[in-house]
Design a protein around this motif. Structure first.
Motif, PDB file in Angstrom:
ATOM      1  N   LEU A  62       1.063 -10.218   8.759  1.00  0.00           N
ATOM      2  CA  LEU A  62       1.693 -10.366   7.441  1.00  0.00           C
ATOM      3  C   LEU A  62       3.162 -10.742   7.589  1.00  0.00           C
ATOM      4  O   LEU A  62       3.661 -11.632   6.891  1.00  0.00           O
ATOM      5  CB  LEU A  62       1.598  -9.061   6.643  1.00  0.00           C
ATOM      6  CG  LEU A  62       0.292  -8.719   5.971  1.00  0.00           C
ATOM      7  CD1 LEU A  62       0.392  -7.331   5.341  1.00  0.00           C
ATOM      8  CD2 LEU A  62      -0.062  -9.736   4.936  1.00  0.00           C
ATOM      9  N   ARG A  63       3.833 -10.059   8.486  1.00  0.00           N
ATOM     10  CA  ARG A  63       5.246 -10.313   8.708  1.00  0.00           C
ATOM     11  C   ARG A  63       5.481 -11.723   9.244  1.00  0.00           C
ATOM     12  O   ARG A  63       6.391 -12.417   8.814  1.00  0.00           O
ATOM     13  CB  ARG A  63       5.790  -9.267   9.698  1.00  0.00           C
ATOM     14  CG  ARG A  63       7.255  -9.316   9.859  1.00  0.00           C
ATOM     15  CD  ARG A  63       7.912  -8.648   8.684  1.00  0.00           C
ATOM     16  NE  ARG A  63       9.332  -8.907   8.783  1.00  0.00           N
ATOM     17  CZ  ARG A  63      10.121  -8.984   7.753  1.00  0.00           C
ATOM     18  NH1 ARG A  63       9.654  -8.788   6.545  1.00  0.00           N
ATOM     19  NH2 ARG A  63      11.385  -9.225   7.905  1.00  0.00           N
ATOM     20  N   TRP A  64       4.633 -12.154  10.182  1.00  0.00           N
ATOM     21  CA  TRP A  64       4.759 -13.478  10.763  1.00  0.00           C
ATOM     22  C   TRP A  64       4.542 -14.565   9.708  1.00  0.00           C
ATOM     23  O   TRP A  64       5.314 -15.516   9.626  1.00  0.00           O
ATOM     24  CB  TRP A  64       3.754 -13.637  11.906  1.00  0.00           C
ATOM     25  CG  TRP A  64       3.825 -14.976  12.564  1.00  0.00           C
ATOM     26  CD1 TRP A  64       4.761 -15.393  13.460  1.00  0.00           C
ATOM     27  CD2 TRP A  64       2.949 -16.069  12.354  1.00  0.00           C
ATOM     28  NE1 TRP A  64       4.506 -16.692  13.829  1.00  0.00           N
ATOM     29  CE2 TRP A  64       3.393 -17.130  13.164  1.00  0.00           C
ATOM     30  CE3 TRP A  64       1.818 -16.259  11.566  1.00  0.00           C
ATOM     31  CZ2 TRP A  64       2.756 -18.360  13.204  1.00  0.00           C
ATOM     32  CZ3 TRP A  64       1.179 -17.483  11.608  1.00  0.00           C
ATOM     33  CH2 TRP A  64       1.658 -18.519  12.416  1.00  0.00           C
ATOM     34  N   ARG A  65       3.505 -14.414   8.887  1.00  0.00           N
ATOM     35  CA  ARG A  65       3.245 -15.398   7.833  1.00  0.00           C
ATOM     36  C   ARG A  65       4.364 -15.433   6.803  1.00  0.00           C
ATOM     37  O   ARG A  65       4.709 -16.493   6.282  1.00  0.00           O
ATOM     38  CB  ARG A  65       1.915 -15.106   7.154  1.00  0.00           C
ATOM     39  CG  ARG A  65       0.737 -15.437   7.994  1.00  0.00           C
ATOM     40  CD  ARG A  65      -0.548 -15.167   7.278  1.00  0.00           C
ATOM     41  NE  ARG A  65      -1.675 -15.396   8.162  1.00  0.00           N
ATOM     42  CZ  ARG A  65      -2.901 -15.046   7.886  1.00  0.00           C
ATOM     43  NH1 ARG A  65      -3.177 -14.458   6.739  1.00  0.00           N
ATOM     44  NH2 ARG A  65      -3.866 -15.279   8.750  1.00  0.00           N
ATOM     45  N   ILE A  80       3.793  -4.595   0.405  1.00  0.00           N
ATOM     46  CA  ILE A  80       2.376  -4.366   0.683  1.00  0.00           C
ATOM     47  C   ILE A  80       2.201  -3.086   1.490  1.00  0.00           C
ATOM     48  O   ILE A  80       1.315  -2.271   1.199  1.00  0.00           O
ATOM     49  CB  ILE A  80       1.772  -5.577   1.411  1.00  0.00           C
ATOM     50  CG1 ILE A  80       1.785  -6.804   0.487  1.00  0.00           C
ATOM     51  CG2 ILE A  80       0.358  -5.285   1.888  1.00  0.00           C
ATOM     52  CD1 ILE A  80       1.442  -8.095   1.159  1.00  0.00           C
ATOM     53  N   MET A  81       3.047  -2.877   2.491  1.00  0.00           N
ATOM     54  CA  MET A  81       2.949  -1.661   3.301  1.00  0.00           C
ATOM     55  C   MET A  81       3.280  -0.414   2.491  1.00  0.00           C
ATOM     56  O   MET A  81       2.676   0.637   2.703  1.00  0.00           O
ATOM     57  CB  MET A  81       3.854  -1.759   4.521  1.00  0.00           C
ATOM     58  CG  MET A  81       3.324  -2.661   5.609  1.00  0.00           C
ATOM     59  SD  MET A  81       1.680  -2.216   6.186  1.00  0.00           S
ATOM     60  CE  MET A  81       2.021  -0.670   7.003  1.00  0.00           C
ATOM     61  N   ALA A  82       4.208  -0.514   1.563  1.00  0.00           N
ATOM     62  CA  ALA A  82       4.523   0.629   0.703  1.00  0.00           C
ATOM     63  C   ALA A  82       3.317   1.001  -0.151  1.00  0.00           C
ATOM     64  O   ALA A  82       3.015   2.188  -0.333  1.00  0.00           O
ATOM     65  CB  ALA A  82       5.728   0.315  -0.173  1.00  0.00           C
ATOM     66  N   LEU A  83       2.612   0.000  -0.665  1.00  0.00           N
ATOM     67  CA  LEU A  83       1.409   0.269  -1.449  1.00  0.00           C
ATOM     68  C   LEU A  83       0.307   0.893  -0.592  1.00  0.00           C
ATOM     69  O   LEU A  83      -0.379   1.822  -1.027  1.00  0.00           O
ATOM     70  CB  LEU A  83       0.906  -1.015  -2.104  1.00  0.00           C
ATOM     71  CG  LEU A  83       1.773  -1.584  -3.214  1.00  0.00           C
ATOM     72  CD1 LEU A  83       1.253  -2.954  -3.641  1.00  0.00           C
ATOM     73  CD2 LEU A  83       1.813  -0.645  -4.396  1.00  0.00           C
ATOM     74  N   VAL A  84       0.149   0.398   0.632  1.00  0.00           N
ATOM     75  CA  VAL A  84      -0.859   0.952   1.539  1.00  0.00           C
ATOM     76  C   VAL A  84      -0.521   2.395   1.888  1.00  0.00           C
ATOM     77  O   VAL A  84      -1.393   3.274   1.889  1.00  0.00           O
ATOM     78  CB  VAL A  84      -0.987   0.089   2.811  1.00  0.00           C
ATOM     79  CG1 VAL A  84      -1.786   0.795   3.886  1.00  0.00           C
ATOM     80  CG2 VAL A  84      -1.614  -1.249   2.479  1.00  0.00           C
ATOM     81  N   LYS A  85       0.744   2.672   2.151  1.00  0.00           N
ATOM     82  CA  LYS A  85       1.155   4.038   2.488  1.00  0.00           C
ATOM     83  C   LYS A  85       0.970   4.986   1.312  1.00  0.00           C
ATOM     84  O   LYS A  85       0.521   6.118   1.487  1.00  0.00           O
ATOM     85  CB  LYS A  85       2.611   4.064   2.957  1.00  0.00           C
ATOM     86  CG  LYS A  85       2.790   3.489   4.332  1.00  0.00           C
ATOM     87  CD  LYS A  85       4.242   3.496   4.751  1.00  0.00           C
ATOM     88  CE  LYS A  85       4.414   2.859   6.110  1.00  0.00           C
ATOM     89  NZ  LYS A  85       5.811   2.799   6.523  1.00  0.00           N
ATOM     90  N   PHE A  86       1.302   4.528   0.099  1.00  0.00           N
ATOM     91  CA  PHE A  86       1.106   5.372  -1.077  1.00  0.00           C
ATOM     92  C   PHE A  86      -0.369   5.688  -1.274  1.00  0.00           C
ATOM     93  O   PHE A  86      -0.752   6.835  -1.500  1.00  0.00           O
ATOM     94  CB  PHE A  86       1.675   4.691  -2.327  1.00  0.00           C
ATOM     95  CG  PHE A  86       1.465   5.475  -3.587  1.00  0.00           C
ATOM     96  CD1 PHE A  86       2.232   6.586  -3.852  1.00  0.00           C
ATOM     97  CD2 PHE A  86       0.483   5.118  -4.495  1.00  0.00           C
ATOM     98  CE1 PHE A  86       2.037   7.331  -4.999  1.00  0.00           C
ATOM     99  CE2 PHE A  86       0.269   5.847  -5.647  1.00  0.00           C
ATOM    100  CZ  PHE A  86       1.055   6.960  -5.901  1.00  0.00           C
ATOM    101  N   GLN A  87      -1.197   4.655  -1.151  1.00  0.00           N
ATOM    102  CA  GLN A  87      -2.635   4.839  -1.329  1.00  0.00           C
ATOM    103  C   GLN A  87      -3.197   5.769  -0.258  1.00  0.00           C
ATOM    104  O   GLN A  87      -4.001   6.648  -0.548  1.00  0.00           O
ATOM    105  CB  GLN A  87      -3.336   3.473  -1.294  1.00  0.00           C
ATOM    106  CG  GLN A  87      -4.830   3.521  -1.415  1.00  0.00           C
ATOM    107  CD  GLN A  87      -5.538   3.447  -0.087  1.00  0.00           C
ATOM    108  OE1 GLN A  87      -5.060   2.826   0.851  1.00  0.00           O
ATOM    109  NE2 GLN A  87      -6.662   4.081   0.009  1.00  0.00           N
ATOM    110  N   SER A  88      -2.763   5.601   0.981  1.00  0.00           N
ATOM    111  CA  SER A  88      -3.321   6.373   2.087  1.00  0.00           C
ATOM    112  C   SER A  88      -2.800   7.792   2.156  1.00  0.00           C
ATOM    113  O   SER A  88      -3.550   8.709   2.481  1.00  0.00           O
ATOM    114  CB  SER A  88      -3.018   5.677   3.413  1.00  0.00           C
ATOM    115  OG  SER A  88      -3.605   4.417   3.450  1.00  0.00           O
ATOM    116  N   LEU A  89      -1.516   7.984   1.870  1.00  0.00           N
ATOM    117  CA  LEU A  89      -0.907   9.296   2.077  1.00  0.00           C
ATOM    118  C   LEU A  89      -0.794  10.144   0.817  1.00  0.00           C
ATOM    119  O   LEU A  89      -0.536  11.342   0.906  1.00  0.00           O
ATOM    120  CB  LEU A  89       0.470   9.119   2.716  1.00  0.00           C
ATOM    121  CG  LEU A  89       0.461   8.386   4.059  1.00  0.00           C
ATOM    122  CD1 LEU A  89       1.881   8.173   4.551  1.00  0.00           C
ATOM    123  CD2 LEU A  89      -0.366   9.120   5.076  1.00  0.00           C
ATOM    124  N   VAL A  90      -0.999   9.522  -0.359  1.00  0.00           N
ATOM    125  CA  VAL A  90      -0.936  10.291  -1.602  1.00  0.00           C
ATOM    126  C   VAL A  90      -2.290  10.301  -2.308  1.00  0.00           C
ATOM    127  O   VAL A  90      -2.839  11.364  -2.594  1.00  0.00           O
ATOM    128  CB  VAL A  90       0.168   9.737  -2.537  1.00  0.00           C
ATOM    129  CG1 VAL A  90       0.161  10.456  -3.863  1.00  0.00           C
ATOM    130  CG2 VAL A  90       1.527   9.848  -1.883  1.00  0.00           C
TER     131      VAL A  90
END
Length: 77
Positions: free
Chosen positions: A30-33, A50-60
């Motif tokens: 993702l970062r490279w693209r 995108i990573m913030a959304l993934v972390k929120f979904q996974s950890l909350v």
């Protein structure tokens, strides 16, 4: 009483594993693209968003869902 807590811990462990997997396998591409698309001004959504959304979904959301569904687990009932 104990089943919701075990469900929350189980889903939290799954969420942590998901964050680790996404961080190691998907985030670099993702970062490279995103960096490559900056040249043409077509980068779109930032990988950090995108990573913030993934972390929120996974950890909350995952532990909350595990807590709510923990009483329905068959191994405790």
């Amino acid at each position: 009483m104990i089943a919701p807590l075990v469900g929350a811990l189980l889903f939290a462990a799954l969420g942590i594993a998901e964050v680790a997997l996404v961080n190691r396998s998907i985030y670099p591409s993702l970062r490279w693209r995103h960096e490559k698309a900056k040249l043409t001004q077509s980068q779109g959504l930032s990988p950090s968003t995108i990573m913030a959304l993934v972390k929120f979904q996974s950890l909350v959301l995952m532990p909350v869902l595990g807590f709510l569904l923990g009483s329905r687990l068959k191994m405790f009932g």
